[in-house]
Design an enzyme around this catalytic site. Structure first.
Site, short mmCIF file in Angstrom:
data_model
loop_
_atom_site.label_atom_id
_atom_site.label_comp_id
_atom_site.label_asym_id
_atom_site.label_seq_id
_atom_site.Cartn_x
_atom_site.Cartn_y
_atom_site.Cartn_z
N ASP A 76 0.85 -1.18 0.00
CA ASP A 76 0.00 0.00 0.00
C ASP A 76 0.89 1.24 0.00
O ASP A 76 1.78 1.37 0.84
CB ASP A 76 -0.91 -0.01 1.24
N HIS A 83 -3.85 13.93 0.87
CA HIS A 83 -3.99 13.05 2.04
C HIS A 83 -2.76 13.16 2.94
O HIS A 83 -2.88 13.36 4.15
CB HIS A 83 -4.20 11.61 1.59
N GLU A 144 -10.48 3.71 4.03
CA GLU A 144 -9.56 4.46 3.17
C GLU A 144 -10.00 4.23 1.73
O GLU A 144 -10.05 3.10 1.26
CB GLU A 144 -8.10 4.02 3.40
N GLU A 146 -9.36 3.99 -1.86
CA GLU A 146 -8.15 3.75 -2.64
C GLU A 146 -8.48 3.02 -3.94
O GLU A 146 -9.52 2.39 -4.05
CB GLU A 146 -7.15 2.87 -1.85
N ASP A 178 -9.03 0.16 2.32
CA ASP A 178 -7.98 -0.25 3.25
C ASP A 178 -8.42 0.13 4.67
O ASP A 178 -7.99 1.13 5.23
CB ASP A 178 -6.67 0.46 2.86
N ARG A 182 -7.46 3.61 13.63
CA ARG A 182 -6.56 4.75 13.86
C ARG A 182 -5.95 4.75 15.26
O ARG A 182 -4.83 5.24 15.44
CB ARG A 182 -7.31 6.06 13.63
N GLN A 185 -3.23 2.17 15.23
CA GLN A 185 -2.16 2.72 14.38
C GLN A 185 -1.33 3.76 15.13
O GLN A 185 -0.09 3.75 15.07
CB GLN A 185 -2.81 3.36 13.15
N LYS A 198 -3.96 -2.25 10.22
CA LYS A 198 -4.46 -2.37 8.86
C LYS A 198 -4.50 -3.81 8.35
O LYS A 198 -5.04 -4.06 7.28
CB LYS A 198 -3.59 -1.53 7.91
N THR A 202 -8.70 -6.02 4.25
CA THR A 202 -8.63 -5.05 3.16
C THR A 202 -9.61 -5.54 2.10
O THR A 202 -9.52 -6.70 1.68
CB THR A 202 -7.21 -5.00 2.55
N GLU A 302 -9.71 12.30 8.03
CA GLU A 302 -9.64 13.64 7.44
C GLU A 302 -10.99 14.33 7.43
O GLU A 302 -11.09 15.53 7.71
CB GLU A 302 -9.14 13.55 5.99
MN MN Z 1 -4.04 2.70 2.96
#
Ligand code: MN
Length: 348
Positions: A76, A83, A144, A146, A178, A182, A185, A198, A202, A302
């Site tokens: 990834d 971002h 996420e 993507e 993904d 948080r 993380q 993560k 996925t 975000e």
């Molecule tokens: Mn990602």
């Protein structure tokens, strides 16, 4: 006309021709497998022939779709300037938002191929360590938005893939969610990057669109500043594919793959520059795709600005991060959609 390859649940290659699903499994031994990997390994001539033979397939009236590819490695990247800038602003408010390496190389990490799942697979909320330390179900579960590219033709270990040959290895493009915890993380990521935050799941879309089909989506991109090193240098370009994020029926973000700073060709040139080889089935995802505008942010981190600005849904509720039972769909024609619903943590 839009065209994509997929796999029927239980096995067998199929194709989507506009809104019709065509079963190709009876046409050739190459189309019988449990995934597209056999066809992907056969190379570009076989891909084009398969595309041309789609008209000979049988209409699959009620098509249940399965996992399109058996992922080999999953990488990834972090290729969206907006971002990376937003995340930098949130977590390092007193510093330059972009780290010094960001404009010089496509930042990425090796993810977990074994937990990539097809669209529609429920996603169980992960438990783990968060700052404290405390242990329990993640309280900051995120999406996420993507895109991803799957590798067809492998490369040779020890031999970097030159940027002008990189696309020869790519079978096609799909959508990726993904999922990211948080809080896990934030506690685990230094100094080696994302790990359990993560790797629990996925999600990928059912359909893989061959690169040939996306030729008319290629658009020129802004010059990169500074100009990258020689092995990453090419005429700047991107795919123009509009994307949206839907949460419980409310569209909460719209973005576009043209907001990506690094191209898939640059990502492949960088990934292999040390001699690492590509394998059939490798999944190379772009990283969260955010645009410059507020409503173009590709993740809840975000959109809610680290939980400070709740996102309003049409049913009157608000979200900072995902709740159990939430249903997420990422969409972008001609790639289709990738869906997933959040199930409570084990024992939760
Ligand atoms: Mn990602």
């Amino acid at each position: 006309m839009t065209f994509a390859f997929g796999v029927l649940r239980g096995g067998g290659v199929c194709a989507r021709v506009d809104d019709t699903v065509v079963d190709l499994s009876g046409l050739d031994p190459l189309f019988k497998g449990p995934s597209l990997n056999g066809l992907m390994a056969a190379g570009p001539d076989a891909w084009r022939q398969a595309r041309e033979r789609a008209g000979e397939g049988r209409d699959a009236a009620v098509a249940e779709l399965g996992m399109p590819v058996e992922p080999a490695d999953y990488v990834d990247f972090y290729s969206s300037l907006h971002h990376a800038t937003n995340v930098g602003r949130m977590f390092r408010p007193d510093a330059e938002p972009l780290l010094p390496n960001w404009r010089h190389l496509p930042v990425g990490y090796h993810g977990r191929a074994g937990t990539v799942v097809p669209s529609g697979t429920p996603v169980r909320r992960p438990s783990g360590q968060r700052p404290g330390p405390a242990f329990g179900p993640s309280e900051r579960l995120d999406i996420e938005l993507e895109a991803g590219f799957v590798i067809g033709t492998p490369s040779t270990q020890g031999e970097p893939v030159p940027i002008e040959r990189a696309l020869d290895h790519v079978f096609g493009m799909l959508l990726v969610n993904d999922w990211s915890a948080r809080d896990i993380q934030a506690w685990e990521y230094q100094p080696l990057g994302p790990f359990l935050a993560k790797s629990f799941a996925t999600s990928i879309s059912h359909w893989v669109v061959p690169l040939d089909e996306l030729a008319d989506r290629r658009v020129p991109a802004e010059p990169q500043d500074p100009e990258p090193l020689e092995y990453l240098r090419e005429e700047p370009w991107a795919y123009d594919i509009p994307l949206e994020v839907e949460l419980n029926g409310t569209v909460i973000a719209r973005s576009n793959t043209r907001h990506l700073y690094w191209s898939i060709a640059q990502q492949i040139a960088h990934l292999t520059v040390n001699g690492a080889s590509l394998r059939t089935g490798d999944l190379l995802a772009t990283g969260t795709i955010s645009g410059p505008e507020r409503e173009e942010r590709g993740c809840l981190l975000e959109l809610s600005w680290n939980g400070e600005e709740p996102v309003q849904l049409d049913d009157g509720s608000t979200r900072t991060f995902l709740e159990d039972g939430d249903e997420v769909a990422l969409r972008g024609e001609p790639l289709g959609e990738v869906r997933g619903r959040i199930e409570p943590a084990t024992g939760g």
